[in-house]
Design a protein around this motif. Sequence first.
Motif, mmCIF file in Angstrom:
data_model
loop_
_atom_site.group_PDB
_atom_site.id
_atom_site.type_symbol
_atom_site.label_atom_id
_atom_site.label_comp_id
_atom_site.label_asym_id
_atom_site.label_seq_id
_atom_site.Cartn_x
_atom_site.Cartn_y
_atom_site.Cartn_z
ATOM 1 N N LEU A 81 87.581 20.646 39.874
ATOM 2 C CA LEU A 81 87.285 19.217 39.873
ATOM 3 C C LEU A 81 85.997 18.935 40.638
ATOM 4 C CD1 LEU A 81 88.122 16.235 39.304
ATOM 5 C CD2 LEU A 81 89.357 16.319 41.472
ATOM 6 N N ILE A 82 85.854 19.506 41.809
ATOM 7 C CA ILE A 82 84.664 19.276 42.635
ATOM 8 C C ILE A 82 83.437 19.890 41.970
ATOM 9 C CG2 ILE A 82 83.571 19.772 44.873
ATOM 10 C CD1 ILE A 82 85.749 17.605 44.995
ATOM 11 N N GLY A 83 83.558 21.127 41.499
ATOM 12 C CA GLY A 83 82.431 21.795 40.851
ATOM 13 C C GLY A 83 81.975 21.083 39.584
ATOM 14 N N ASN A 84 82.936 20.708 38.748
ATOM 15 C CA ASN A 84 82.601 20.027 37.492
ATOM 16 C C ASN A 84 81.988 18.650 37.733
ATOM 17 O OD1 ASN A 84 83.601 22.224 36.082
ATOM 18 N ND2 ASN A 84 85.538 21.250 35.571
ATOM 19 N N THR A 85 82.566 17.898 38.672
ATOM 20 C CA THR A 85 82.075 16.542 38.933
ATOM 21 C C THR A 85 80.680 16.572 39.552
ATOM 22 O OG1 THR A 85 84.339 15.755 39.256
ATOM 23 C CG2 THR A 85 82.571 14.342 40.072
ATOM 24 N N SER A 86 80.495 17.407 40.573
ATOM 25 C CA SER A 86 79.180 17.466 41.215
ATOM 26 C C SER A 86 78.131 17.998 40.234
ATOM 27 C CB SER A 86 79.222 18.293 42.495
ATOM 28 O OG SER A 86 79.626 19.616 42.225
ATOM 29 N N GLY A 87 78.509 18.962 39.384
ATOM 30 C CA GLY A 87 77.585 19.480 38.387
ATOM 31 C C GLY A 87 77.210 18.434 37.354
ATOM 32 N N LYS A 88 78.193 17.691 36.884
ATOM 33 C CA LYS A 88 77.955 16.647 35.882
ATOM 34 C C LYS A 88 77.018 15.571 36.413
ATOM 35 C CE LYS A 88 80.464 13.436 32.900
ATOM 36 N NZ LYS A 88 81.786 12.994 32.448
ATOM 37 N N LEU A 89 77.171 15.249 37.698
ATOM 38 C CA LEU A 89 76.360 14.196 38.298
ATOM 39 C C LEU A 89 75.048 14.704 38.896
ATOM 40 C CD1 LEU A 89 79.221 12.253 40.096
ATOM 41 C CD2 LEU A 89 78.000 11.563 38.031
#
Length: 124
Positions: A81-89
């Motif tokens: 969740l943290i990796g995907n969200t920070s990467g997406k943003l």
Amino acid sequence: MKNLRKIWTFALLCGITATAWAQQEHVTLVTEKNASNRVVYGTEKLKNVLEENGYSVALSDKYKTPKDGRTIVVGLQSEKLIGNTSGKLGITLRNTGSQEGFSIGSKDRTIVVSGNDATGALYG
């Protein structure tokens, strides 16, 4: 004249109430589905404080780009969740490497709180 004054006062109060209700900001708190007890505890405390201060709060286990309101994503740096969200943003979260460490990043209407461990996420 008295009736007109009562009607005017009633209309004014309805308008103020409707405006206050319409301006209530929405916050979505996002954590992993199987978040640790500390992360869940911290998220619940944050939810309570936000609600006490007039925010509308929802809990979720999936990040969606907010169309309105704000989103706060909380979790461990090792979680998808943290990796995907920070990467997406495009948010770079700093790894302090220390026990109980955390990093906070934000973009637009989203805040990401990443802990090196569950205590770090709680402190963040």
